[in-house]
Scaffold this motif. Structure first.
Motif, PDB file in Angstrom:
ATOM      1  N   UNK A 107       0.840  -1.200   0.000  1.00  0.00           N
ATOM      2  CA  UNK A 107       0.000   0.000   0.000  1.00  0.00           C
ATOM      3  C   UNK A 107       0.876   1.253   0.000  1.00  0.00           C
ATOM      4  N   UNK A 108       1.895   1.248   0.842  1.00  0.00           N
ATOM      5  CA  UNK A 108       2.767   2.412   0.965  1.00  0.00           C
ATOM      6  C   UNK A 108       3.562   2.694  -0.287  1.00  0.00           C
ATOM      7  N   UNK A 109       4.069   1.651  -0.918  1.00  0.00           N
ATOM      8  CA  UNK A 109       4.862   1.854  -2.138  1.00  0.00           C
ATOM      9  C   UNK A 109       3.998   2.406  -3.263  1.00  0.00           C
ATOM     10  N   UNK A 110       2.751   1.934  -3.349  1.00  0.00           N
ATOM     11  CA  UNK A 110       1.834   2.465  -4.367  1.00  0.00           C
ATOM     12  C   UNK A 110       1.517   3.931  -4.094  1.00  0.00           C
ATOM     13  N   UNK A 111       1.305   4.263  -2.830  1.00  0.00           N
ATOM     14  CA  UNK A 111       0.952   5.640  -2.484  1.00  0.00           C
ATOM     15  C   UNK A 111       2.096   6.606  -2.759  1.00  0.00           C
ATOM     16  N   UNK A 112       3.320   6.150  -2.580  1.00  0.00           N
ATOM     17  CA  UNK A 112       4.488   7.011  -2.753  1.00  0.00           C
ATOM     18  C   UNK A 112       4.975   7.111  -4.190  1.00  0.00           C
ATOM     19  N   UNK A 113       4.717   6.082  -4.979  1.00  0.00           N
ATOM     20  CA  UNK A 113       5.307   6.010  -6.315  1.00  0.00           C
ATOM     21  C   UNK A 113       4.648   6.984  -7.281  1.00  0.00           C
ATOM     22  N   UNK A 114       5.501   7.660  -8.047  1.00  0.00           N
ATOM     23  CA  UNK A 114       5.068   8.553  -9.113  1.00  0.00           C
ATOM     24  C   UNK A 114       5.691   8.072 -10.413  1.00  0.00           C
ATOM     25  N   UNK A 115       5.240   8.582 -11.516  1.00  0.00           N
ATOM     26  CA  UNK A 115       5.701   8.113 -12.826  1.00  0.00           C
ATOM     27  C   UNK A 115       7.223   8.171 -12.909  1.00  0.00           C
ATOM     28  N   UNK A 116       7.805   9.225 -12.386  1.00  0.00           N
ATOM     29  CA  UNK A 116       9.245   9.436 -12.525  1.00  0.00           C
ATOM     30  C   UNK A 116      10.021   9.042 -11.257  1.00  0.00           C
ATOM     31  N   UNK A 117       9.312   8.561 -10.243  1.00  0.00           N
ATOM     32  CA  UNK A 117       9.966   8.316  -8.963  1.00  0.00           C
ATOM     33  C   UNK A 117       9.223   7.201  -8.240  1.00  0.00           C
ATOM     34  N   UNK A 118       9.698   5.980  -8.359  1.00  0.00           N
ATOM     35  CA  UNK A 118       8.998   4.844  -7.769  1.00  0.00           C
ATOM     36  C   UNK A 118       9.693   4.353  -6.498  1.00  0.00           C
ATOM     37  N   UNK A 119       8.900   3.786  -5.623  1.00  0.00           N
ATOM     38  CA  UNK A 119       9.392   3.160  -4.396  1.00  0.00           C
ATOM     39  C   UNK A 119       8.926   1.710  -4.426  1.00  0.00           C
ATOM     40  N   UNK A 120       9.850   0.776  -4.323  1.00  0.00           N
ATOM     41  CA  UNK A 120       9.470  -0.635  -4.372  1.00  0.00           C
ATOM     42  C   UNK A 120       8.924  -1.076  -3.019  1.00  0.00           C
ATOM     43  N   UNK A 121       8.081  -2.099  -3.051  1.00  0.00           N
ATOM     44  CA  UNK A 121       7.551  -2.657  -1.808  1.00  0.00           C
ATOM     45  C   UNK A 121       8.673  -3.237  -0.958  1.00  0.00           C
ATOM     46  N   UNK A 122       9.695  -3.797  -1.598  1.00  0.00           N
ATOM     47  CA  UNK A 122      10.835  -4.360  -0.858  1.00  0.00           C
ATOM     48  C   UNK A 122      11.580  -3.272  -0.083  1.00  0.00           C
TER      49      UNK A 122
END
Length: 210
Positions: free
Chosen positions: A132-147
């Motif tokens: 949930x957190x990685x999806x909320x934080x991720x943007x097209x140019x800046x992603x955060x992986x769940x790991x």
């Protein structure tokens, strides 16, 4: 306008209040929100039994009547062996703050509320929180992986920072949620103690500004 919100993602009144706070921000788009995580039931170990479920459903009905917020009652009733510990989800919000300090943390907070109250996600489970957190934080140019999210969530330093938020809430004299403050000239002015409509908050803000 700099606001300080003391709340917990698994507090039902905080969930209903968040809609009113969103309306306030829409009226004052240049405003910012600083989040202090409250730890409503941080460290709880008791399994949610039928009496506990009915107690929460009673509160959910009140919140729904006051705010119109949607609740997934079947999701709560269907939980088996669920421990209503709010520390993990509070720590997940702190994790988001650590990973992306410039991100609008209120959006992450709202994502966890939606996941728990509407999608019936297990917001005590690290893997679910990381997704949930990685999806909320991720943007097209800046992603955060769940790991990456999960690794940071598990760190002792993250646990300590979450506990620090709980301590800050106590030093502010907050013992119920939500609480909203206006930060003005390094002082905090109470705007809302508990669920409050956007119009009522506007009245309080106008008094503070006078």
């Amino acid at each position: 306008m700099e606001l300080v919100l003391v709340a917990d993602p698994m507090c039902s009144w905080c969930y209903g209040f968040s809609q009113e706070l969103e309306r306030l921000i829409q009226r004052h788009p240049s405003s910012s929100i600083q989040l202090v995580l409250g730890g409503l039931r941080a460290g709880a170990t008791d399994v949610l039994d039928d009496a506990g479920k009915q107690f929460r459903l009673h509160h959910w009905q009140k919140v729904e009547q006051a705010s119109g917020a949607r609740f997934n009652r079947d999701g709560l009733l269907g939980r088996v062996g669920f421990v209503y510990d709010t520390e993990p989800v509070c720590r997940a919000v702190v994790t988001a703050r650590i990973l992306r300090p410039d991100f609008d943390l209120f959006k992450v907070f709202r994502a966890y509320q939606h996941a728990f109250y509407v999608e019936a996600a297990d917001t005590t489970d690290g893997l679910a929180l990381a997704e949930i957190g990685s999806r909320a934080l991720s943007r097209v140019w800046d992603t955060v992986s769940a790991d990456e999210f999960l690794r940071t969530w598990k760190l002792q330093s993250t646990i300590d920072k979450t506990a620090a938020d709980f301590a800050i809430a106590r030093t502010m004299g907050v013992n119920s949620f939500p609480n909203l403050f206006l930060k003005k000239s390094e002082r905090l002015y109470g705007v809302s103690n508990g669920y409050t409509s956007v119009d009522q908050m506007e009245k309080v803000l106008s008094i503070i500004a006078a």
